[in-house]
Design an enzyme around this catalytic site. Sequence first.
Site, PDB file in Angstrom:
ATOM      1  N   HIS A  25       1.500  -1.553  -0.313  1.00 31.70           N
ATOM      2  CA  HIS A  25       0.134   0.020  -0.053  1.00 31.70           C
ATOM      3  C   HIS A  25       0.658   1.327  -0.054  1.00 31.70           C
ATOM      4  O   HIS A  25       0.847   2.116  -0.773  1.00 31.70           O
ATOM      5  CB  HIS A  25      -0.631  -0.053   1.292  1.00 31.70           C
ATOM      6  CG  HIS A  25      -1.966   1.089   1.831  1.00 31.70           C
ATOM      7  ND1 HIS A  25      -3.358   1.517   1.594  1.00 31.70           N
ATOM      8  CD2 HIS A  25      -1.423   2.396   2.079  1.00 31.70           C
ATOM      9  CE1 HIS A  25      -3.668   2.382   1.484  1.00 31.70           C
ATOM     10  NE2 HIS A  25      -2.962   3.228   1.755  1.00 31.70           N
ATOM     11  N   GLU A  26       1.168   1.442   0.846  1.00 35.11           N
ATOM     12  CA  GLU A  26       2.785   2.495   1.293  1.00 35.11           C
ATOM     13  C   GLU A  26       3.248   2.579  -0.502  1.00 35.11           C
ATOM     14  O   GLU A  26       3.980   3.702  -0.177  1.00 35.11           O
ATOM     15  CB  GLU A  26       3.493   2.075   2.184  1.00 35.11           C
ATOM     16  CG  GLU A  26       3.013   2.545   4.076  1.00 35.11           C
ATOM     17  CD  GLU A  26       1.728   3.418   3.411  1.00 35.11           C
ATOM     18  OE1 GLU A  26       1.760   4.294   3.250  1.00 35.11           O
ATOM     19  OE2 GLU A  26       0.576   3.555   4.526  1.00 35.11           O
ATOM     20  N   HIS A  29       2.087   4.902  -3.028  1.00 39.25           N
ATOM     21  CA  HIS A  29       2.023   6.294  -2.447  1.00 39.25           C
ATOM     22  C   HIS A  29       3.598   6.674  -2.669  1.00 39.25           C
ATOM     23  O   HIS A  29       3.360   8.066  -3.044  1.00 39.25           O
ATOM     24  CB  HIS A  29       1.570   6.546  -0.734  1.00 39.25           C
ATOM     25  CG  HIS A  29       0.444   6.261  -0.450  1.00 39.25           C
ATOM     26  ND1 HIS A  29      -0.673   6.701  -1.493  1.00 39.25           N
ATOM     27  CD2 HIS A  29      -0.256   5.869   0.640  1.00 39.25           C
ATOM     28  CE1 HIS A  29      -1.492   6.119  -0.871  1.00 39.25           C
ATOM     29  NE2 HIS A  29      -1.424   5.662   1.004  1.00 39.25           N
TER      30      HIS A  29
END
Length: 433
Positions: A25-26, A29
């Site tokens: 997920h990170e 980003h």
Amino acid sequence: MTSILLTVLGIVIFFVGLLVSIAWHELGHLSTAKLFGVRVPQYMVGFGPTLWSKKKGDTEYGIKAIPLGGYIRMIGMFPPGKDGRIEARSTSPWRGMIEDARSAAYEELQPGDETRLFYTRKPWKRVIVMFAGPFMNLILAVALFLSVFMFVGINKSTTTVDSVVPCVVSQSDNRACTAADKPSPAKAAGLQKGDRIVAFDGQPIADWATLSDRIRATKGAATLTVERDGEQKVLNATLTTNKVLKKDANGDPVKDEYVEAGYLGFGPASATIPLTFTESVDHMGVIVQSGVDSLLALPSKIPALWNAAFLGEERQADSPMGVVGAARVGGEILGLGLPMENTVAMMLFLVAGFNLSLFLFNMLPLLPLDGGHIAGALWESLRRNVAKVFRRPDPGPFDVAKLMPVAYVVAGLFICFTVLVLVADVVNPVRIS
């Protein structure tokens, strides 16, 4: 002892899957922020004390002690105040929240960072950066679900007979047969356990859904072509009508809802059957819709969750479940003693469901979730375009920091809900066995 070790191993495997999901997920980003030139001082998996870290380029990469989340730190998440200052300037609690958030967004500001601030990027770039994290979870969820569906399969009813109902009894009655009840059409026709129905009234039958629909639509005489001991036999049956469970749009029985339909009277055997790509995509769509429905129904499930946690009431099978509860389910899966491929499939399904939940939850248009930042960027784009159409001055960046008091309230509610789920998962967990 072996069962305990397997349970512990299942919990460990789930937490490894959890960490991978958070890191993934990170990474969404991080990669998009760097792509658009935003400086990212930190990329961390977990919260609390740092267990390990290493700095590479502008970014410190690390793992923290509590594996319940993660984050990246971007410079300039919020624009400065109207006076251009970023330090706290007010004793008002609400204003203090705004200014604290604004100040935190400028921590570790270095010379040259003026051109690398997140808020200075165009709204569409900020939308991509914030959407990339949940989107990575969606990609992982889809990949895992499709892999399970296509290479292992799902448990489905088949056209093989598992049991023959001895008499005609309405499914709503749920009682044993009596001497006064008529024999079921299946029993009267000589259908036996282990028979595989390959045709109905001379028409080939490939799956249970088709056979079930044909039976429900028929009353009176019909022929059944079955495979028994390697040979095909034709049985003559006279179907009657009976009160049976209603089917939903997906062909699944609806609990406690009945309709009058054609009735044969046998129970189908089930088997794990791989799906085609098209069937897998369709099934994936059903799961996503179910996830959305569950998210929308979350507030209505809080009273039952409270009762299960503190009043000892039975925990519902569809009750909200947190990381601890999911980890316990992972431990149970390994302790069931299922064949290896089924165990692996169930663990992958669990991790896939967690990733789908992360995607849906993070897309809620509320700060501090990713969806809140996406909504802020879209609102900024809308009002700037409206100003351009009406030849008005550019209103400038939308100050998402002004919504931080609301974000703290939302975060507080999330924390309370998380604690409630945690208590329920500990004292009255959801069980699959």
